[in-house]
Design a protein around this motif. Structure first.
Motif, short mmCIF file in Angstrom:
data_model
loop_
_atom_site.label_atom_id
_atom_site.label_comp_id
_atom_site.label_asym_id
_atom_site.label_seq_id
_atom_site.Cartn_x
_atom_site.Cartn_y
_atom_site.Cartn_z
N CYS B 50 0.89 -1.30 -0.07
CA CYS B 50 0.10 -0.11 -0.05
C CYS B 50 1.01 1.22 0.14
N THR B 51 1.05 1.73 -1.05
CA THR B 51 2.11 2.97 -1.21
C THR B 51 1.01 4.36 -1.29
N PHE B 55 -2.91 5.15 -0.48
CA PHE B 55 -3.32 6.11 0.41
C PHE B 55 -4.07 7.25 -0.34
N LYS B 202 0.26 4.59 8.69
CA LYS B 202 -0.60 5.09 7.58
C LYS B 202 -2.06 4.33 7.77
N SER B 336 3.45 6.34 3.58
CA SER B 336 3.18 5.28 2.46
C SER B 336 4.47 5.14 1.44
#
Lengths: 91, 894
Positions: B50-51, B55, B202, B336
């Protein structure tokens, strides 16, 4: 007063463990089916306001898969640990 | 929200991460970091999937295409709940082969081929560069949001300088913690823990924004559902092709993205963590996507038209005056982006340095595998690679201007890395997959991806001219980038995914079927495919004995560092039972060393370096012979055991026989004693009786004389008996003194005949002799031999019952032995008695006639045994016949 029958399988635990592995292999196939199921609903002519129900369905499937995977991972993990310890079939 | 406060928070956050990473590294060095490598940390580190694209981008994606964003997370979910299929095998292979990156996995599987390592590295770098640019862009954009919202003071810096600062800061962090050591497993405890912290930040940030939106801005879930139904998002229609395609694409990408491979396989500390991650990671993904649609829906409602939906996570709280929440969201997005960039940079730098820099450097300076400071070079190559990867990302960002929608770039990158999938899955499940097939498939897939998706993504006329888009290169219509082979009207992404993977997999399969693998490929293929079979560490076939242990040690020190190398060598030497630091360069040791080095510089490089010291990698005839001789030794040992068994059986049988003989002898002894007492008693009885008669006196002189004569005779008989017994006992004990001398056989027979003539002198015997044959000189004890002859001749005189008795004495000599036969013309000895005549006290006829004690032949037998000869009864000669055999020259030292 019923006389209990002796179990048919002697190595019940290792048999169960192997079937659990089969189940673990089947789970993604089953999950894929559930995830791809909305494709068959999509062309329904019942109007286009089905994003929210679809979303709820998908999240429900998702949560269900997670719960099943979590339950199975305990048995799988223990099974592979016992295999590593070399107690494959302790009757 | 003052901008300087934001920068301050950012810096404080980074310092916190530094401290976490630093503290963890120190604890790991002290060996007390066990709890840090828990399944929880492993699962959280996987969240680099999940980069910033997730996000920020997921909300934008949802705003544009409804629920389709879920496919990006459902794909990995299916892969993880199906971990028993692929992930488990990947992790096991990664740990067993000490894989350092996905390029290393492919290269190692296909015979440690550096060509494949280079291809995969190039694909990974090209695919990851836009992705890194994407992260830089998202951080820059989020800064900008705060800058434009700033009411006082600081002027917002321009985009370029923000991006460059972020890129430089990330490069510094990565270099500091990613290249501190070149440890065996290429694991980075500090960084993984820092990433786990970022994962929590995050998740908490996104959940906080989501909860604020659902319960703060809207009136709970029911209201949200109503709003969703009313929002333009619900106009979205599920496109079956994209739905299935993107799910499968993300499933492929989660296995083949270099950064995912890094945390999933390379950084895995314990295989059992995967069991937890199999459900915990899907849970994380579900929580991350739970509030995406609500945020998008509410954002679309509340934010002014034209606001970038990619930034709703940030702008929505900010527009509602929730500065603190916005700050948290900002840190979440920052986390992220940074965690992805750090891990991707490490993974790519490892690949670049192991598969491009090191092989080139080794090619240029082959001698330096031993003499150069490899360790320093590797670390330097890695640092430069990290800087290079980030510089590339920044350059891409600067050139592209950061305008493209976030989601599009992410998917393009996914399709790029998915090209590795056929070679990877084929490699771990199909032993027949070959290097040529893999190279062909990877190259073709990469080419199709570049041509049909990557280059067109820059827009018409950027790289590929608009004319080519419309008409195809050189006017060839079926080669149009977005309508290959006449397939039109397909979504460009799906089109590229479809054709690249179809052509890739086809080329891979056909290439593998047609070509022939090298021995090393086959060995590695078996080791990968059968990784779960016990003891699959296949022999790598290093010929033992060719490498100098010292040269190996020097090389290992250059790569692993002095202390680890020394302790590795020392323990290996101890395992071989040697003292000191230099073990024998056995095939097993060199193989272990190669694996250990592979953990630092990759399989291909390690193989090349060892090859330079050891020579070619083949299973030699000597190796096979060694194996064969081992088997032969075992066989020989078992044969020896068998022989011993036979020997023991034989001994037991001999002992049993001896025991039987002893029992028989004991019986004989008893019989002998009773016999001898009887023999002694008979003369004694008559002596006593006659002497008693004489004591009564008054008997005539003649009677007295007669009685005295009887007493005398009996006394003589007794004496003879005792003499014989003494003689026999001496002979039987072998204690007899032999007077060896040369004597004429003829003379000895003369003596014997003369002496024997006293026996029954009343009978006249005709003696037949062969004087010519008797003229032979024997070296023997003449007196003893004559004694035997006398005995035989007098026996003949005594027992021969013929009316005209004839005794024939014939002499023969043959092969150093002389035989003397005494044959008379009597009735001989009955068949069943022949065996008994040589026994003590054996008398065939009644005692009175014989007048002997029955010891004569027994004595003869003993004498002959002492003279090195034999005496035997000769049957079938027409009478009693005895054969005396004796050596011509007795050489007994007496």
């Amino acid at each position: 007063m019923s006389v209990r029958k002796p179990p048919l399988f002697l190595a019940r635990r290792s048999y169960r463990r192997r079937r659990l592995r089969d189940a673990a292999r089947l789970l993604p196939v089953f999950g894929g089916f559930l995830v791809f199921l909305p494709i068959l609903w999509a062309p329904a002519e019942t109007g286009s306001r089905d994003t929210a129900p679809d979303g709820i369905y998908l999240f429900a499937v998702w949560a269900g898969l997670i719960v099943v995977a979590a339950l199975m991972s305990v048995g799988l993990d223990r099974g592979s640990a016992e295999d590593a310890a070399g107690t494959e079939d302790e009757a | 929200m003052p901008f300087n406060l934001l920068v301050l928070a950012c810096v404080a956050y980074v310092i916190l991460l530094f401290m976490v990473a630093f503290a963890v590294e120190r604890r790991a060095a002290a060996g007390s970091a066990r709890w840090l490598r828990s399944p929880l940390v492993y699962t959280l580190s996987l969240s680099i999937y999940c980069t910033a694209w997730t996000f920020y981008g997921a909300v934008g994606y949802a705003a544009r295409s409804g629920l389709e964003f879920l496919t990006i997370y459902l794909g990995p979910t299916l892969v993880f709940i199906g971990w028993w299929w692929v992930l488990r095998k990947l992790v096991r292979i990664g740990r067993q082969q000490r894989v350092t990156s996905i390029a290393d996995l492919i290269s190692s599987r296909y015979g440690k081929s550096n060509l494949l390592g280079v291809i995969v590295t190039v694909i990974a770098v090209v695919a990851a560069t836009p992705y890194i640019a994407l992260q830089l862009q998202s951080v820059t954009l989020s800064f900008e949001v705060f800058a434009t919202a700033a009411t006082e003071g600081w002027a917002p810096p321009d985009q370029g300088s923000t991006a460059i600062w972020v890129a430089a800061g990330l490069a510094l962090f990565t270099i500091l913690f990613g290249t501190r050591n070149l440890d065996a497993n290429e694991q980075h405890t500090g960084i993984v823990t820092a990433i786990a912290v970022e994962a929590v930040v995050k998740l908490v940030a996104l959940l906080a924004v989501g909860i604020f939106v659902v319960w703060g801005l809207a009136a709970g879930p029911a209201d949200i559902i109503a709003r969703i139904n009313a929002s333009p998002i619900s106009d979205w229609q599920l496109q079956p092709g994209r739905w299935v395609g993107l799910t499968l694409l993300s499933a492929a990408a989660v296995m083949t993205l270099p950064r995912m491979f890094q945390v999933l396989v390379v950084e895995n500390a314990d295989e059992r963590h995967l069991a937890t991650a199999s459900w915990a990671f899907p849970l994380y993904l579900m929580l991350m996507s739970l509030f995406v649609v609500p945020i998008a829906v509410v954002g679309l409602q509340l934010m002014p038209a034209g606001a970038n939906p990619d930034l709703f996570v940030l702008t929505l709280p900010l527009s509602q005056g929730q500065g603190g929440l916005a700050m948290l969201a900002f840190l979440g997005g920052f986390s992220s982006a940074t965690s992805m960039v750090i891990v991707a940079a490490i993974a790519l730098a490892t690949m670049v340095s192991n598969h491009i820099v090191m092989p080139v450097w080794l090619r240029l300076r082959p001698a330096s595998a031993v003499s150069g400071d490899v360790r320093r070079i590797v670390l330097m190559a890695r640092r430069l690679s990290i800087a290079g990867v980030l510089a590339l990302g920044y350059a891409y960002y600067a050139v592209s201007g950061g305008s493209a929608a976030l989601a599009a770039i992410g998917l393009i990158s996914f399709v790029g890395v998915a090209q590795i999938l056929p070679a990877m899955l084929g490699g771990i499940f199909w032993r027949g997959a070959t290097k040529a097939g893999a190279a062909l498939g990877l190259t073709l897939g990469f080419a199709v991806w570049s041509y049909a998706l990557f280059l067109p993504s820059f827009g018409p006329d950027a790289v590929i001219s608009a004319r080519v888009f419309a008409e195809g290169p050189w006017g060839i219509g079926w080669l149009r980038p977005q309508a290959l082979f006449g397939v039109q009207g397909m979504d460009p992404l799906l089109h590229a995914l479809f054709w690249s993977l179809v052509l890739n997999a086809t080329a891979f399969a056909l290439g593998s079927i047609v070509t022939f693998p090298s021995p090393l490929e086959r060995v590695q293929g078996a080791a990968f495919v059968n990784v779960f079979d016990a003891d699959t560490t296949a022999p790598q076939g290093w010929a033992p004995g060719r490498a100098e242990p010292e040269a190996l040690l020097v090389m290992a020190q250059r790569i692993l560092g002095e202390e680890p190398a020394l302790s590795l060598f020392e323990s290996a030497a101890r395992a071989q039972g040697k003292a000191g630091y230099l073990p024998d360069p056995t095939a097993q040791f060199i193989e272990g060393l190669e694996l250990r080095l592979a953990g630092s510089v990759g399989a291909a490089t390690a193989h090349a370096m060892i090859s330079q010291l050891v020579g070619r990698a083949t299973v030699t005839v000597e190796d096979l012979m060694a194996v064969a001789s081992e088997a032969a030794q075992i066989k020989e040992y078992s044969t020896r055991l068998e022989a011993q068994q036979v020997e023991v059986t034989r001994t037991a049988r001999a002992l049993r026989e001896a025991n039987e003989k002893l029992t028989k002898l004991s019986v004989q002894k008893d019989a002998f004693l009773s016999q001898i007492s009887h023999e002694l008693r008979t003369p004694m009885t008559s002596i006593r009786a006659f002497s008693e008669i004489m004591m009564e006196g008054d008997m005539p002189q003649s009677v007295t004389a007669k009685h005295a004569g009887i007493i005398h005779d009996e006394a003589i008989r007794l004496t003879r008996l005792l003499d014989d017994l003494l003689d026999l006992s001496v002979l039987e004990n072998g204690a007899v003194q032999l007077n060896l001398d040369l004597s004429n056989l003829s003379e000895m027979l003369d003596r014997a005949l003369r002496a024997a003539s006293h026996t029954r002198p009343d009978r006249t015997f005709t003696i037949e002799r062969d004087l010519l044959a008797e003229a032979v000189f024997l070296r023997t004890d003449a007196d003893r031999l004559v004694q035997v002859f006398i005995n035989l001749i007098s026996n003949a005189r005594k027992y021969c019952d013929a009316a005209q008795p004839v005794l024939r004495i014939s002499v023969r000599h043959k092969a150093g032995r002389v035989t003397v036969d005494f044959i008379d013309n009597g009735s001989g000895i009955a068949n069943d008695s022949q065996a008994l005549v040589f026994e003590k006290f054996a008398r065939l006829t009644d005692q009175n006639r014989a007048g002997g004690a029955g010891l004569g032949l027994a004595i003869c037998r003993e004498v002959m045994a002492n003279l090195g000869g034999t005496i035997a009864y000769l049957p079938g000669q027409g009478g009693a016949a005895f054969r005396v055999t004796l050596p011509l020259r007795l050489e007994k030292a007496a």
